[in-house]
Design a protein around this motif. Structure first.
Motif, PDB file in Angstrom:
ATOM      1  N   TYR A  10       0.807  -1.222   0.000  1.00 36.29           N
ATOM      2  CA  TYR A  10       0.000   0.000   0.000  1.00 36.29           C
ATOM      3  C   TYR A  10       0.840   1.272   0.000  1.00 36.29           C
ATOM      4  N   LYS A  11       2.144   1.141  -0.009  1.00 35.99           N
ATOM      5  CA  LYS A  11       2.997   2.325   0.092  1.00 35.99           C
ATOM      6  C   LYS A  11       2.744   3.304  -1.045  1.00 35.99           C
ATOM      7  N   PHE A  12       2.668   2.792  -2.270  1.00 29.09           N
ATOM      8  CA  PHE A  12       2.472   3.662  -3.416  1.00 29.09           C
ATOM      9  C   PHE A  12       1.137   4.396  -3.331  1.00 29.09           C
ATOM     10  N   ALA A  13       0.061   3.651  -3.005  1.00 29.19           N
ATOM     11  CA  ALA A  13      -1.279   4.243  -2.940  1.00 29.19           C
ATOM     12  C   ALA A  13      -1.374   5.279  -1.828  1.00 29.19           C
ATOM     13  N   ILE A  14      -0.771   4.974  -0.684  1.00 31.14           N
ATOM     14  CA  ILE A  14      -0.820   5.907   0.456  1.00 31.14           C
ATOM     15  C   ILE A  14      -0.096   7.208   0.121  1.00 31.14           C
ATOM     16  N   LYS A  15       1.125   7.092  -0.398  1.00 30.07           N
ATOM     17  CA  LYS A  15       1.899   8.295  -0.714  1.00 30.07           C
ATOM     18  C   LYS A  15       1.216   9.116  -1.808  1.00 30.07           C
ATOM     19  N   THR A  16       0.749   8.436  -2.859  1.00 30.00           N
ATOM     20  CA  THR A  16       0.094   9.149  -3.965  1.00 30.00           C
ATOM     21  C   THR A  16      -1.195   9.814  -3.499  1.00 30.00           C
ATOM     22  N   SER A  17      -1.982   9.119  -2.689  1.00 32.45           N
ATOM     23  CA  SER A  17      -3.228   9.689  -2.159  1.00 32.45           C
ATOM     24  C   SER A  17      -2.938  10.912  -1.298  1.00 32.45           C
ATOM     25  N   LEU A  18      -1.872  10.835  -0.528  1.00 30.49           N
ATOM     26  CA  LEU A  18      -1.486  11.959   0.327  1.00 30.49           C
ATOM     27  C   LEU A  18      -1.129  13.188  -0.512  1.00 30.49           C
ATOM     28  N   TYR A  19      -0.339  12.961  -1.570  1.00 32.80           N
ATOM     29  CA  TYR A  19       0.042  14.066  -2.453  1.00 32.80           C
ATOM     30  C   TYR A  19      -1.183  14.672  -3.143  1.00 32.80           C
ATOM     31  N   VAL A  20      -2.071  13.793  -3.641  1.00 37.87           N
ATOM     32  CA  VAL A  20      -3.287  14.256  -4.308  1.00 37.87           C
ATOM     33  C   VAL A  20      -4.157  15.059  -3.342  1.00 37.87           C
ATOM     34  N   THR A  21      -4.319  14.536  -2.117  1.00 39.11           N
ATOM     35  CA  THR A  21      -5.141  15.205  -1.095  1.00 39.11           C
ATOM     36  C   THR A  21      -4.599  16.596  -0.762  1.00 39.11           C
ATOM     37  N   LEU A  22      -3.301  16.665  -0.542  1.00 41.58           N
ATOM     38  CA  LEU A  22      -2.685  17.961  -0.208  1.00 41.58           C
ATOM     39  C   LEU A  22      -2.876  18.962  -1.351  1.00 41.58           C
ATOM     40  N   PHE A  23      -2.642  18.497  -2.578  1.00 42.16           N
ATOM     41  CA  PHE A  23      -2.733  19.382  -3.741  1.00 42.16           C
ATOM     42  C   PHE A  23      -4.172  19.849  -3.970  1.00 42.16           C
ATOM     43  N   VAL A  24      -5.109  18.905  -3.941  1.00 43.47           N
ATOM     44  CA  VAL A  24      -6.520  19.243  -4.189  1.00 43.47           C
ATOM     45  C   VAL A  24      -7.075  20.106  -3.059  1.00 43.47           C
ATOM     46  N   THR A  25      -6.735  19.753  -1.811  1.00 42.85           N
ATOM     47  CA  THR A  25      -7.195  20.548  -0.658  1.00 42.85           C
ATOM     48  C   THR A  25      -6.703  21.979  -0.766  1.00 42.85           C
ATOM     49  N   LEU A  26      -5.437  22.130  -1.166  1.00 47.40           N
ATOM     50  CA  LEU A  26      -4.882  23.468  -1.317  1.00 47.40           C
ATOM     51  C   LEU A  26      -5.634  24.251  -2.397  1.00 47.40           C
TER      52      LEU A  26
END
Length: 347
Positions: A10-26
């Protein structure tokens, strides 16, 4: 084909989801801020965004990677990689890369080993062919001469039949030695171990070959006077064969008016080491690692003149190893050679 288990990562999905979340939230926060719609409910957005991103990315990436990784594993499975077959398929690229690297290294070593074995096989077959061909063609030549009319001459008949007989003896000798080595290698030759005096056995071998040694003025001797017996536990017939090969070789390659010396020393509490030393021509260092190979000859021309099957040292090594003992060799050009082996002391 055996179905493989999927080892999820799950490392790839977790890191990618985190990046997407931060970017979209911003982006959403900036948009709401400029539209004066930013409020406390925005805190739920990252949680929802992260969860949705993780599920979508994990599901899609897992399917995407699994299909391609499974193909890689299946391709490797066709090459019969036992390690890869037994492991579950991982979607982690780092783990997969390590496994493929390890597989590649193992295969490289295996291929190099097979190449060495193939070269050895080719050389061995060539040597067997040569060793058998020489006496066989000799015998054939003598028989053909007799068939062409030589048989009518009594002197020629007797002379050529004797020579043909020697050729047949050499063929028999080679085949018997090959058969013995094969039995030793597969463990099919049983050892009849007993207690005996190794000093007396060496003396018997000296007596057998004192005439052969006398022709070259070579002295067969012990390093000291052994007034007491040295009892060992081994197959007396096989150890006599070992000593015979080593003593005959020392005479064969020894210098005229030289010496073949045998010493028997205590090695450790329950072991003795028997050394056969000569002051002959010696052996080059590069030849030592291959000295115990079948048909390997240091001096290709001289050793053939001296006769022998070319299997003597190989048999010696196999006999000693069948006793679960060690064989050693040291040599220096122009100084001489020392062959030694260990034996178990009689209790």
């Amino acid at each position: 084909m055996q179905k493989k288990n999927l080892k999820k990562t799950y490392k790839f999905a977790i890191k990618t989801s985190l990046y997407v979340t931060l970017f979209v939230t911003l982006l959403v926060s900036v948009f709401l801020y400029y539209n004066n719609a930013l409020n406390w409910e925005i805190i739920f957005f990252p949680l929802i965004c992260f969860s949705l991103s993780f599920v979508i990315i994990q599901f899609r990436v897992e399917r995407f990677i699994y299909k391609r990784v499974k193909k890689i594993y299946d391709d490797l499975t066709l090459l019969e990689s036992v390690d890869l077959r037994q492991q579950p398929i991982t979607t982690d690229m780092g783990t997969l890369t390590k496994e493929i690297d390890k597989y590649a290294k193992d295969k490289k070593i295996e291929i190099e080993t097979l190449k060495v074995r193939e070269e050895y096989r080719k050389e061995f077959i060539g040597n067997v062919s040569h060793e058998l061909k020489t006496p066989l063609f000799t015998v054939q030549g003598y028989i053909d001469t007799l068939l062409d009319g030589g048989i009518d001459d009594e002197k020629i008949r007797k002379k050529y039949l004797n020579r043909a007989s020697k050729g047949v003896e050499r063929l028999t000798y080679i085949i018997k030695d090959l058969d013995m080595i094969t039995k030793l290698e597969v463990g099919d030759l049983s050892l009849d171990k007993e207690h005996f005096d190794i000093v007396k056995l060496v003396q018997n071998v000296f007596e057998l070959f004192e005439m052969k040694a006398a022709k070259k003025s070579i002295t067969l001797t012990f390093d000291i006077d052994y007034t007491e017996p040295v009892m060992v536990y081994a197959d007396v017939e096989r150890i006599q064969q070992v000593l015979t090969n080593l003593v005959v070789n020392s005479i064969k390659y020894g210098r005229k008016k030289g010496t073949t010396e045998v010493s028997i020393e205590n090695l450790i509490k329950n072991k003795v080491i028997v050394r056969v030393t000569d002051n002959g021509e010696g052996i080059k260092e590069e030849n030592l690692p291959r000295l115990f190979e079948r048909f390997y000859r240091v001096d290709k021309s001289g050793s053939r003149k001296e006769g022998g099957s070319g299997l003597g040292l190989s048999i010696v090594k196999h006999i000693i190893e069948a006793h679960e003992e060690k064989m050693y060799v040291e040599s220096e050009i122009g100084v001489g050679s020392e062959f030694s082996f260990t034996l178990e002391k009689a209790k």
